[in-house]
Design an enzyme around this catalytic site. Structure first.
Site, PDB file in Angstrom:
ATOM      1  CE  LYS A  17      28.309  10.790  76.672  1.00 16.78           C
ATOM      2  NZ  LYS A  17      29.644  10.527  76.000  1.00 16.78           N
ATOM      3  CG  ASP A 152      25.831  10.105  73.135  1.00 17.13           C
ATOM      4  OD1 ASP A 152      25.728   9.042  72.895  1.00 17.13           O
ATOM      5  OD2 ASP A 152      26.962  10.642  73.328  1.00 17.13           O
TER       6      ASP A 152
HETATM    7  O1  C5P Z   1      25.019   9.952  66.448  1.00 17.96           O
HETATM    8  P1  C5P Z   1      26.027  10.998  66.388  1.00 17.96           P
HETATM    9  O2  C5P Z   1      25.604  12.157  65.623  1.00 17.96           O
HETATM   10  O3  C5P Z   1      26.394  11.408  67.706  1.00 17.96           O
HETATM   11  O4  C5P Z   1      27.324  10.538  65.703  1.00 17.96           O
HETATM   12  C1  C5P Z   1      28.200  11.390  65.091  1.00 17.96           C
HETATM   13  C2  C5P Z   1      29.239  10.541  64.348  1.00 17.96           C
HETATM   14  O5  C5P Z   1      29.950   9.669  65.042  1.00 17.96           O
HETATM   15  C3  C5P Z   1      28.437   9.647  63.325  1.00 17.96           C
HETATM   16  O6  C5P Z   1      28.273  10.467  62.082  1.00 17.96           O
HETATM   17  C4  C5P Z   1      29.489   8.672  63.393  1.00 17.96           C
HETATM   18  O7  C5P Z   1      30.669   8.869  62.313  1.00 17.96           O
HETATM   19  C5  C5P Z   1      30.196   8.353  64.562  1.00 17.96           C
HETATM   20  N1  C5P Z   1      29.333   7.257  65.340  1.00 17.96           N
HETATM   21  C6  C5P Z   1      29.477   5.783  64.801  1.00 17.96           C
HETATM   22  N2  C5P Z   1      28.765   4.992  65.667  1.00 17.96           N
HETATM   23  C7  C5P Z   1      28.034   5.403  66.681  1.00 17.96           C
HETATM   24  C8  C5P Z   1      27.717   6.741  66.890  1.00 17.96           C
HETATM   25  C9  C5P Z   1      28.530   7.709  66.516  1.00 17.96           C
HETATM   26  O8  C5P Z   1      30.135   5.712  64.065  1.00 17.96           O
HETATM   27  N3  C5P Z   1      27.174   4.498  67.460  1.00 17.96           N
END
Ligand code: C5P
Length: 300
Positions: A17, A152
């Site tokens: 994406k 995501d």
């Molecule tokens: O949700 P995901 O595991 O992809 O997120 C990885 C990291 O990115 C989270 O631990 C956080 O530190 C950051 N993040 C965030 N806000 C979001 C998505 C991700 O702070 N909306």
């Protein structure tokens, strides 16, 4: 041992994406950030996953590069740190399923790029194993597991190619595609850590509105995206990885419609006037020695 029958094997494509718009609205008490982002799938840039049922409840993962230029495949873990393995284990746990799987992941999407490769692989694993294991699990439950795996992941599970995503990224509003955009994508040698980029960002509660991009989608006006791209994570990414700023300068010299970093980087994309132009620019970027360069289109 007998060969598995066809019904015990599934092969699926997991698309990448790009984020055409990403505004960090504010920090949250749970450590995440509230977002407003528009994502579009790239159906011609995919990882390939092969799933085979095992008699035991083991989850086995093997990763292969699709071609020698796939970046850093050897550094991607095959243990429960990998989102594919975590997705399979989460599905077993949620359903009490005692089947296992041997999963082969052929990587084309570079990691640590903001292209959603790991999230897409996880979403594909959830839906493929639910089918292969014959689990009567409702879509809403799969979406709940997906959201726990990563912000995501629900987007890749949903049956829409473009979406407005809010919350921490897991709340979806399907969008009509603005059109099939011709893209040239580039990822420098070094990636970026998503948590590090979020930690360094400055939220924009009153940043540029997403409404113009939503209008471009509603009226299917692909060239309107030229005036509507935005990414709150680009400035901190450029501070953390100077190659991102260098890529911006490279794209500024090309006559693209518009250009931007995707997600938390470090991959960068240019929207081109045609696929022919995208291929010409890709050839020039490869000539500059950029680690990974690819042309692709968004789903229309
Ligand atoms: O949700 P995901 O595991 O992809 O997120 C990885 C990291 O990115 C989270 O631990 C956080 O530190 C950051 N993040 C965030 N806000 C979001 C998505 C991700 O702070 N909306």
């Amino acid at each position: 041992m007998a060969n598995p029958s066809v019904s015990e094997i599934l092969i699926r494509q997991a698309p990448a994406k790009i984020n055409l718009y990403l505004r960090v609205v504010g920090r949250r008490a749970d450590g995440f950030h509230d977002l407003e982002t528009v994502m579009a799938k790239l159906p011609d840039l995919t990882d390939t996953l092969r799933f085979e049922v095992l008699d035991s409840d083991r989850i086995e993962l093997e990763i292969q590069p699709a071609y020698p230029r796939t970046l850093h495949v050897q550094t991607i873990p095959v243990t429960s740190e990998n989102l594919v393995v975590r997705a399979a284990l989460a599905l077993q746990q949620a359903t009490g399923c005692v089947s296992g799987a041997r999963i082969t992941l052929v990587k084309r999407i570079p990691a640590a790029a903001g292209l959603g490769g790991g999230s897409s692989d996880a979403a594909t694993t959830l839906s493929a194993l639910a089918q292969l294991w014959g689990l009567p699990i409702p879509q809403v439950e799969l979406l709940r597991i997906a959201a726990e795996l990563g912000s995501d992941v629900p987007f890749f599970l949903a049956d829409t190619a473009w979406a407005l995503c809010t919350g921490r990224g897991e709340i979806l509003t399907p969008l009509q595609a603005a059109g099939r955009l011709s893209l040239v994508l580039a990822r420098p040698q070094t990636g970026l850590s998503t948590p590090a980029v979020y930690r360094a960002c400055t939220p924009e509660p009153h940043g540029p509105p997403v409404a113009l991009l939503l209008k471009a989608c509603e009226h299917r006006r692909p060239w309107d995206v030229a005036h509507t791209l935005h990414n709150s994570l680009q400035a901190p990414a450029e501070q953390l990885n100077s190659q991102v700023g260098w890529l911006r300068q490279v794209f500024e010299r090309e006559k693209v419609v518009t250009h931007q970093m995707t997600g938390s980087g470090s991959a960068y994309f240019g929207v081109c006037h045609s696929m022919r132009q995208a291929c010409c620019i890709a050839a020039r970027l490869r000539g500059l020695g950029i680690a990974w360069v690819q042309v692709a289109t968004t789903a229309a």
